[in-house]
Motif scaffolding. Structure first.
Motif, short mmCIF file in Angstrom:
data_model
loop_
_atom_site.label_atom_id
_atom_site.label_comp_id
_atom_site.label_asym_id
_atom_site.label_seq_id
_atom_site.Cartn_x
_atom_site.Cartn_y
_atom_site.Cartn_z
N THR A 108 -27.99 43.99 35.68
CA THR A 108 -28.78 44.94 34.89
C THR A 108 -30.02 45.37 35.66
N VAL A 109 -30.65 44.43 36.35
CA VAL A 109 -31.84 44.75 37.14
C VAL A 109 -31.50 45.74 38.25
N VAL A 110 -30.35 45.53 38.91
CA VAL A 110 -29.94 46.44 39.99
C VAL A 110 -29.68 47.83 39.43
N ARG A 111 -28.97 47.91 38.31
CA ARG A 111 -28.70 49.21 37.71
C ARG A 111 -29.99 49.92 37.29
N THR A 112 -30.92 49.15 36.74
CA THR A 112 -32.20 49.73 36.34
C THR A 112 -32.97 50.24 37.55
N ALA A 113 -32.97 49.48 38.64
CA ALA A 113 -33.66 49.91 39.86
C ALA A 113 -33.08 51.22 40.38
N VAL A 114 -31.75 51.35 40.35
CA VAL A 114 -31.10 52.59 40.80
C VAL A 114 -31.51 53.75 39.90
N ASP A 115 -31.53 53.53 38.59
CA ASP A 115 -31.92 54.58 37.64
C ASP A 115 -33.37 55.01 37.87
N LEU A 116 -34.26 54.03 38.10
CA LEU A 116 -35.67 54.36 38.31
C LEU A 116 -35.87 55.12 39.62
N LEU A 117 -35.06 54.81 40.62
CA LEU A 117 -35.13 55.56 41.87
C LEU A 117 -34.61 56.98 41.70
N GLU A 118 -33.55 57.12 40.97
CA GLU A 118 -32.94 58.45 40.80
C GLU A 118 -33.83 59.39 40.01
N ASP A 119 -34.51 58.87 38.98
CA ASP A 119 -35.38 59.77 38.19
C ASP A 119 -36.79 59.88 38.75
N GLY A 120 -37.07 59.19 39.87
CA GLY A 120 -38.36 59.31 40.54
C GLY A 120 -39.46 58.43 39.99
N THR A 121 -39.19 57.67 38.94
CA THR A 121 -40.23 56.82 38.35
C THR A 121 -40.72 55.76 39.33
N LEU A 122 -39.79 55.06 39.95
CA LEU A 122 -40.15 53.98 40.87
C LEU A 122 -40.81 54.53 42.13
N THR A 123 -40.32 55.65 42.62
CA THR A 123 -40.91 56.24 43.82
C THR A 123 -42.36 56.65 43.60
N HIS A 124 -42.63 57.29 42.45
CA HIS A 124 -44.00 57.71 42.15
C HIS A 124 -44.91 56.50 41.96
N ALA A 125 -44.44 55.51 41.22
CA ALA A 125 -45.26 54.32 40.99
C ALA A 125 -45.55 53.60 42.31
N LEU A 126 -44.54 53.53 43.17
CA LEU A 126 -44.72 52.86 44.46
C LEU A 126 -45.73 53.59 45.33
N SER A 127 -45.66 54.91 45.36
CA SER A 127 -46.58 55.68 46.19
C SER A 127 -48.02 55.50 45.72
N VAL A 128 -48.24 55.48 44.41
CA VAL A 128 -49.59 55.28 43.88
C VAL A 128 -50.12 53.89 44.25
N SER A 129 -49.28 52.86 44.08
CA SER A 129 -49.71 51.50 44.39
C SER A 129 -49.97 51.32 45.88
#
Length: 265
Positions: free
Chosen positions: A52-73
């Motif tokens: 589930t964690v892997v699937r969530t990580a892929v979803d967050l990458l695809e919609d840009g949520t994780l990328t944006h959060a990572l860039s800010v941090s």
């Protein structure tokens, strides 16, 4: 001879038993974690399964949520690290190269290093507001203390005979610092660099838990409100990976910068 050399080249590309052994523990934990989730021993509401964690990580990458959060941090961590490194190393030079500087700087830094991050947050909010500045200052504070302590210790551990040699060679104060003090303190400074990078990520986690409107900490806070343990684990794993990558980078710098030491040959 070419036929004999080929198996050697192939063996050199294969991971060693020691490297594989280092992954055995984490892999075992993940396997047990997945089994506990699949059998219902570990409910999803308490901790999401690895799949589930892997699937969530892929979803967050695809919609840009994780990328944006990572860039800010990353931006917060980078700015805070640079500011903290300048202050930490600069104050270490002042204290390490002068008795008066030591009397003025060292007692204050020794007092500040005992202060917890959470204890500073209310004061930083009163001073700097609730925007980006208190978060960057908190990271800079966490970086400066380990760098100061280790650089100061490195400067004071430089062999005094080298200073006598500098006098014989009639080196100026600047040349003494550049050619003797800084190279002599470099091993200890790099130790402080590794410690400060680790503390920087810890400080960032603390800073982003307070009034953050973007970043990994804000993503984790939102996930907590909706009981999304999968998103929380993804955020924590990203913090961990960033810490491992920065530590590996400093270790690479150590191997290249300290090749003159026998222990690093």
């Amino acid at each position: 001879m070419a036929v004999q050399a080929r198996p050697v080249a192939v063996r050199s590309l294969l991971p060693s038993a020691a490297v594989l052994a280092r992954f055995a523990g984490p892999v075992l934990v993940v396997v047990l974690w997945q089994l506990a989730s699949a059998t219902g021993v570990l409910p999803e509401r308490l901790l999401a399964s690895p799949l589930t964690v892997v699937r969530t990580a892929v979803d967050l990458l695809e919609d840009g949520t994780l990328t944006h959060a990572l860039s800010v941090s990353l931006r917060r961590a980078a700015v805070g690290f640079v500011i903290g490194a300048v202050f930490g190393i600069g104050l270490a030079l002042v204290a390490g190269l002068s008795k008066i500087g030591e009397y003025l700087v060292d007692p204050l830094l020794q007092m500040l290093r005992t202060l917890p991050f959470y204890g500073l947050i209310p004061l930083f909010i009163l001073w700097f507001g609730i925007g980006e500045l208190p978060k960057i200052v908190l990271v800079a504070f966490g970086v400066a203390i380990p760098l100061y302590l280790n650089t100061f210790a490195g400067i004071r551990s430089v062999d005094g005979k080298l200073a006598e040699l500098a006098q014989v060679q009639r080196l100026s104060r600047f040349e003494l610092i550049r050619h003797i003090v800084l190279p002599g303190a470099l091993p200890q400074t790099l130790v402080g660099l590794r410690q400060s990078l680790g503390v920087a990520w810890l400080a960032l986690i603390v800073a982003e838990q307070v009034n953050a409107d973007a970043g990994l900490g804000q993503m984790i806070n939102d996930a907590r409100e909706f009981l999304r343990t999968d998103v929380i684990v993804v955020g924590l794993l990203v913090y961990s990976v960033l810490g491992l990558l920065t530590d590996a980078l400093v270790r690479l710098i150590e191997r290249r910068a300290l090749t003159w030491r026998r222990s690093f040959l």
